[in-house]
Design a protein around this motif. Structure first.
Motif, mmCIF file in Angstrom:
data_model
loop_
_atom_site.group_PDB
_atom_site.id
_atom_site.type_symbol
_atom_site.label_atom_id
_atom_site.label_comp_id
_atom_site.label_asym_id
_atom_site.label_seq_id
_atom_site.Cartn_x
_atom_site.Cartn_y
_atom_site.Cartn_z
ATOM 1 N N PRO A 92 -0.054 10.071 4.496
ATOM 2 C CA PRO A 92 0.916 10.914 3.797
ATOM 3 C C PRO A 92 2.361 10.491 4.111
ATOM 4 O O PRO A 92 2.738 10.364 5.274
ATOM 5 N N SER A 93 3.117 10.204 3.072
ATOM 6 C CA SER A 93 4.544 9.825 3.154
ATOM 7 C C SER A 93 4.780 8.440 3.762
ATOM 8 O O SER A 93 5.912 8.100 4.090
ATOM 9 N N LEU A 94 3.756 7.619 3.938
ATOM 10 C CA LEU A 94 3.927 6.298 4.542
ATOM 11 C C LEU A 94 3.510 5.199 3.572
ATOM 12 O O LEU A 94 2.377 5.185 3.079
ATOM 13 N N ASP A 95 4.447 4.298 3.296
ATOM 14 C CA ASP A 95 4.174 3.101 2.498
ATOM 15 C C ASP A 95 4.258 1.896 3.416
ATOM 16 O O ASP A 95 5.015 1.887 4.391
ATOM 17 N N MET A 96 3.478 0.874 3.106
ATOM 18 C CA MET A 96 3.511 -0.333 3.920
ATOM 19 C C MET A 96 3.452 -1.548 3.002
ATOM 20 O O MET A 96 2.797 -1.528 1.970
ATOM 21 N N ALA A 141 0.866 -1.181 0.000
ATOM 22 C CA ALA A 141 0.000 0.000 0.000
ATOM 23 C C ALA A 141 0.897 1.223 0.000
ATOM 24 O O ALA A 141 1.625 1.469 0.961
ATOM 25 N N ASN A 142 0.863 1.972 -1.088
ATOM 26 C CA ASN A 142 1.638 3.204 -1.181
ATOM 27 C C ASN A 142 0.785 4.370 -0.721
ATOM 28 O O ASN A 142 -0.414 4.420 -0.992
ATOM 29 N N ASN A 143 1.413 5.297 -0.012
ATOM 30 C CA ASN A 143 0.722 6.473 0.525
ATOM 31 C C ASN A 143 -0.484 6.079 1.373
ATOM 32 O O ASN A 143 -1.555 6.675 1.262
ATOM 33 N N ARG A 167 6.928 -4.355 6.364
ATOM 34 C CA ARG A 167 7.857 -3.249 6.122
ATOM 35 C C ARG A 167 7.056 -1.956 6.050
ATOM 36 O O ARG A 167 6.069 -1.854 5.324
ATOM 37 N N MET A 168 7.481 -0.981 6.825
ATOM 38 C CA MET A 168 6.867 0.344 6.794
ATOM 39 C C MET A 168 7.969 1.338 6.427
ATOM 40 O O MET A 168 9.039 1.322 7.028
ATOM 41 N N THR A 169 7.690 2.192 5.448
ATOM 42 C CA THR A 169 8.658 3.172 4.978
ATOM 43 C C THR A 169 8.037 4.556 5.087
ATOM 44 O O THR A 169 6.964 4.813 4.537
ATOM 45 N N TYR A 170 8.722 5.414 5.825
ATOM 46 C CA TYR A 170 8.249 6.790 5.963
ATOM 47 C C TYR A 170 9.238 7.711 5.263
ATOM 48 O O TYR A 170 10.452 7.607 5.478
ATOM 49 N N ARG A 171 8.734 8.583 4.412
ATOM 50 C CA ARG A 171 9.575 9.533 3.678
ATOM 51 C C ARG A 171 9.513 10.897 4.352
ATOM 52 O O ARG A 171 8.452 11.520 4.385
ATOM 53 N N PHE A 172 10.634 11.332 4.891
ATOM 54 C CA PHE A 172 10.717 12.656 5.490
ATOM 55 C C PHE A 172 10.888 13.681 4.384
ATOM 56 O O PHE A 172 11.660 13.488 3.450
ATOM 57 N N LYS A 173 10.158 14.763 4.475
ATOM 58 C CA LYS A 173 10.259 15.796 3.444
ATOM 59 C C LYS A 173 10.862 17.064 4.014
ATOM 60 O O LYS A 173 10.782 17.375 5.137
#
Length: 66
Positions: A20-24, A15-17, A60-66
């Motif tokens: 906000p800024s979190l993919d799983m 699951a992308n977004n 897996r959880m990915t958070y994108r810092f902006k």
């Protein structure tokens, strides 16, 4: 050494977004919990096969810092 053939099924859901800024992503390896072995390296004289993992899960959880 002959370990016989095998087939494995894996499952992955992404699951992308999700936020906000979190993919799983979530996955299952060896979905049907098959028992299988690999042939051991020839340098290992005592053990001829290596038993592989049963079913296992990952997240897996990915958070994108902006």
């Amino acid at each position: 050494i002959d370990t016989g053939g095998y087939s494995l099924a894996n499952l992955a859901i992404t699951a992308n977004n999700l936020l906000p800024s979190l993919d799983m992503a979530f996955g299952i390896r060896n979905l049907f919990d098959r028992d299988y072995d690999h042939v051991a390296p020839k340098s290992n004289g005592l053990q001829t096969t290596i038993q592989q993992n049963d079913r296992n899960y990952w997240l897996r959880m990915t958070y994108r810092f902006k």
